[in-house]
Design a protein around this motif. Structure first.
Motif, PDB file in Angstrom:
ATOM      1  N   ALA A  51       2.122  17.353 -16.606  1.00 32.49           N
ATOM      2  CA  ALA A  51       2.049  19.151 -16.437  1.00 32.49           C
ATOM      3  C   ALA A  51       2.746  19.336 -15.125  1.00 32.49           C
ATOM      4  N   ALA A  52       3.918  18.694 -14.702  1.00 33.96           N
ATOM      5  CA  ALA A  52       4.526  18.891 -13.693  1.00 33.96           C
ATOM      6  C   ALA A  52       3.864  18.308 -12.301  1.00 33.96           C
ATOM      7  N   ILE A  53       2.956  17.512 -12.517  1.00 31.09           N
ATOM      8  CA  ILE A  53       2.335  16.763 -11.378  1.00 31.09           C
ATOM      9  C   ILE A  53       2.697  15.634 -11.472  1.00 31.09           C
ATOM     10  N   GLN A  54       3.247  15.020 -10.153  1.00 34.06           N
ATOM     11  CA  GLN A  54       3.829  13.510 -10.112  1.00 34.06           C
ATOM     12  C   GLN A  54       2.698  12.488  -9.775  1.00 34.06           C
ATOM     13  N   SER A  92       1.025   8.889  -8.777  1.00 37.42           N
ATOM     14  CA  SER A  92       1.312   7.459  -8.343  1.00 37.42           C
ATOM     15  C   SER A  92       0.294   6.726  -8.734  1.00 37.42           C
ATOM     16  N   ILE A  93       0.348   5.443  -8.419  1.00 32.29           N
ATOM     17  CA  ILE A  93      -0.992   4.317  -8.724  1.00 32.29           C
ATOM     18  C   ILE A  93      -1.789   4.524  -7.657  1.00 32.29           C
ATOM     19  N   LYS A  94      -1.723   5.050  -6.417  1.00 35.09           N
ATOM     20  CA  LYS A  94      -2.750   5.661  -5.616  1.00 35.09           C
ATOM     21  C   LYS A  94      -3.447   6.821  -6.245  1.00 35.09           C
ATOM     22  N   ASP A  95      -2.555   8.056  -6.621  1.00 35.98           N
ATOM     23  CA  ASP A  95      -3.343   9.020  -7.056  1.00 35.98           C
ATOM     24  C   ASP A  95      -4.335   8.799  -8.446  1.00 35.98           C
ATOM     25  N   LEU A  96      -3.850   7.610  -9.137  1.00 32.84           N
ATOM     26  CA  LEU A  96      -4.559   7.236 -10.377  1.00 32.84           C
ATOM     27  C   LEU A  96      -5.832   6.522  -9.706  1.00 32.84           C
ATOM     28  N   MET A  97      -5.895   5.646  -8.513  1.00 34.65           N
ATOM     29  CA  MET A  97      -7.000   5.036  -8.059  1.00 34.65           C
ATOM     30  C   MET A  97      -7.916   6.025  -7.471  1.00 34.65           C
ATOM     31  N   LEU A  98      -7.429   6.970  -6.815  1.00 33.76           N
ATOM     32  CA  LEU A  98      -8.196   8.091  -6.214  1.00 33.76           C
ATOM     33  C   LEU A  98      -8.926   9.018  -7.322  1.00 33.76           C
ATOM     34  N   LEU A  99      -8.123   9.192  -8.532  1.00 34.30           N
ATOM     35  CA  LEU A  99      -8.762   9.829  -9.580  1.00 34.30           C
ATOM     36  C   LEU A  99     -10.001   9.088 -10.522  1.00 34.30           C
ATOM     37  N   ILE A 100      -9.686   7.867 -10.646  1.00 30.40           N
ATOM     38  CA  ILE A 100     -10.737   7.099 -11.271  1.00 30.40           C
ATOM     39  C   ILE A 100     -11.960   6.823 -10.239  1.00 30.40           C
ATOM     40  N   GLY A 101     -11.480   6.665  -8.946  1.00 34.49           N
ATOM     41  CA  GLY A 101     -12.714   6.529  -8.036  1.00 34.49           C
ATOM     42  C   GLY A 101     -13.419   7.664  -7.729  1.00 34.49           C
ATOM     43  N   GLY A 102     -12.753   8.805  -7.789  1.00 37.15           N
ATOM     44  CA  GLY A 102     -13.661  10.012  -7.792  1.00 37.15           C
ATOM     45  C   GLY A 102     -14.554  10.394  -8.754  1.00 37.15           C
ATOM     46  N   LEU A 103     -14.053  10.181  -9.907  1.00 33.96           N
ATOM     47  CA  LEU A 103     -14.756  10.476 -11.220  1.00 33.96           C
ATOM     48  C   LEU A 103     -16.059   9.380 -11.317  1.00 33.96           C
ATOM     49  N   PHE A 104     -15.591   8.166 -10.803  1.00 34.24           N
ATOM     50  CA  PHE A 104     -16.712   7.032 -10.901  1.00 34.24           C
ATOM     51  C   PHE A 104     -17.930   7.495  -9.837  1.00 34.24           C
ATOM     52  N   LEU A 105     -17.343   7.881  -8.672  1.00 30.69           N
ATOM     53  CA  LEU A 105     -18.395   8.296  -7.630  1.00 30.69           C
ATOM     54  C   LEU A 105     -19.264   9.505  -8.026  1.00 30.69           C
ATOM     55  N   ILE A 106     -18.598  10.565  -8.910  1.00 34.62           N
ATOM     56  CA  ILE A 106     -19.229  11.758  -9.226  1.00 34.62           C
ATOM     57  C   ILE A 106     -20.289  11.281 -10.197  1.00 34.62           C
ATOM     58  N   TYR A 107     -19.876  10.600 -11.116  1.00 37.82           N
ATOM     59  CA  TYR A 107     -20.566  10.110 -12.326  1.00 37.82           C
ATOM     60  C   TYR A 107     -21.901   8.889 -11.692  1.00 37.82           C
ATOM     61  N   LYS A 108     -21.683   8.173 -10.944  1.00 32.00           N
ATOM     62  CA  LYS A 108     -22.731   7.436 -10.505  1.00 32.00           C
ATOM     63  C   LYS A 108     -23.856   8.277  -9.484  1.00 32.00           C
ATOM     64  N   ILE A 135       0.731  -1.089   0.121  1.00 28.90           N
ATOM     65  CA  ILE A 135      -0.087   0.027   0.012  1.00 28.90           C
ATOM     66  C   ILE A 135       0.887   1.419   0.023  1.00 28.90           C
ATOM     67  N   LEU A 136       1.810   1.198   0.755  1.00 37.76           N
ATOM     68  CA  LEU A 136       2.810   2.583   0.920  1.00 37.76           C
ATOM     69  C   LEU A 136       3.704   2.494  -0.448  1.00 37.76           C
ATOM     70  N   SER A 137       3.681   1.518  -1.217  1.00 40.66           N
ATOM     71  CA  SER A 137       4.568   1.512  -2.415  1.00 40.66           C
ATOM     72  C   SER A 137       3.766   2.363  -3.432  1.00 40.66           C
ATOM     73  N   LEU A 138       2.335   2.148  -3.227  1.00 42.23           N
ATOM     74  CA  LEU A 138       1.373   2.791  -4.322  1.00 42.23           C
ATOM     75  C   LEU A 138       1.548   4.273  -4.255  1.00 42.23           C
ATOM     76  N   GLN A 139       2.186   4.762  -3.105  1.00 37.45           N
ATOM     77  CA  GLN A 139       2.401   6.157  -3.292  1.00 37.45           C
ATOM     78  C   GLN A 139       3.591   6.825  -3.951  1.00 37.45           C
ATOM     79  N   LYS A 140       4.355   6.007  -4.808  1.00 41.87           N
ATOM     80  CA  LYS A 140       5.760   6.381  -5.261  1.00 41.87           C
ATOM     81  C   LYS A 140       5.352   6.627  -6.472  1.00 41.87           C
ATOM     82  N   PRO A 141       5.444   7.835  -6.924  1.00 46.13           N
ATOM     83  CA  PRO A 141       5.369   8.597  -8.219  1.00 46.13           C
ATOM     84  C   PRO A 141       6.037   7.840  -9.568  1.00 46.13           C
ATOM     85  N   PHE A 142       5.269   7.542 -10.635  1.00 46.94           N
ATOM     86  CA  PHE A 142       5.690   6.897 -11.598  1.00 46.94           C
ATOM     87  C   PHE A 142       5.417   7.655 -12.922  1.00 46.94           C
ATOM     88  N   LEU A 143       4.728   8.733 -12.805  1.00 48.21           N
ATOM     89  CA  LEU A 143       4.042   9.419 -13.944  1.00 48.21           C
ATOM     90  C   LEU A 143       4.152  11.039 -13.793  1.00 48.21           C
TER      91      LEU A 143
END
Length: 236
Positions: free
Chosen positions: A75-78, A80-96, A64-72
């Motif tokens: 626009a100068a924003i790093q 991580s896998i955690k960030d992508l999960m939050l982004l997808i989950g947030g958009l999914f929650l808003i949509y539903k 879980i802690l390794s998910l916080q390591k940036p890999f992408l």
């Protein structure tokens, strides 16, 4: 068992319970689409699945802690896998949530359901619950890691808060369904949670304390409105 251990368990349990309210509301709104006989089953199963998932994640703390390591970099924003999960989950929650809100407001018409469609919907509801459970669970585990160091304390707090959610889910659902104003506030709350998840994905620090406090104020105002309507029925 010292007092510090008990204090840590109680404190983290209360925090996990507060963080789990949005999960309860989301599960309740999704399960409300099902046949009446399947709603309780979907709610309880959804919460129990979240318990199992969070306990399993406790044994994968390093992962879980390794998910916080940036890999992408975008626009100068790093990210991580955690960030992508939050982004997808947030958009999914808003949509539903927005989609369900439009159904309730009759802006769009919900699909008609026959018996076959109800069975399919039950499966799809569980899948959607699991998707958002993954996002909420990772966020919850990271919060717990930031507050305490003991895996035992985290485990006790997660199990205790989840059992309390199972106890309170039915009364919360009944209140939400009984009062349309509170139900609309629940939709707004979930949309705001979705935006918070998206903001967190892009490293925009927003305190959830402001969100919860504003929602408490909104609920108090709505409750006073309900009491006023009961005291003055002839005016409405």
């Amino acid at each position: 068992m010292n007092s510090e251990f008990i204090y840590s368990c109680v404190t983290l349990t209360l925090i996990e319970l507060v963080l789990g309210i949005d999960n309860i509301i989301f599960v309740s709104i999704l399960s409300d689409k099902l046949d009446e006989g399947q709603r309780d089953k979907a709610r309880n199963l959804g919460i129990m699945l979240s318990v199992i998932l969070r306990v399993l994640l406790l044994f994968l703390v390093n992962f879980i802690l390794s998910l916080q390591k940036p890999f992408l970099n975008i626009a100068a924003i790093q990210l991580s896998i955690k960030d992508l999960m939050l982004l997808i989950g947030g958009l999914f929650l808003i949509y539903k949530t927005v989609k369900e809100l439009l159904y309730k407001l009759k802006v769009i018409k919900p699909e008609t359901q026959n018996l076959k469609q109800v069975a399919v919907t039950f499966s799809s509801v569980l899948i959607q619950i699991m998707i958002i459970n993954v996002v909420f669970s990772v966020d919850t585990i990271l919060t717990a890691i930031g507050l305490v160091d003991s895996i035992l304390v985290m485990g006790i707090a997660i199990v205790a808060s989840s059992l309390l959610m199972l106890v309170f889910v039915k009364p919360i659902v009944n209140i939400i369904n009984k009062y349309p104003g509170i139900k609309l506030l629940a939709f707004v709350f979930l949309v705001l949670i979705g935006f918070y998840l998206v903001a967190e994905a892009f490293h925009i620090e927003l305190s959830k304390a402001y969100l919860y406090c504003s929602m408490v104020v909104a609920l108090v105002c709505e409750w006073l409105n309900i009491l006023y309507r009961k005291a003055n029925p002839t005016k409405f």
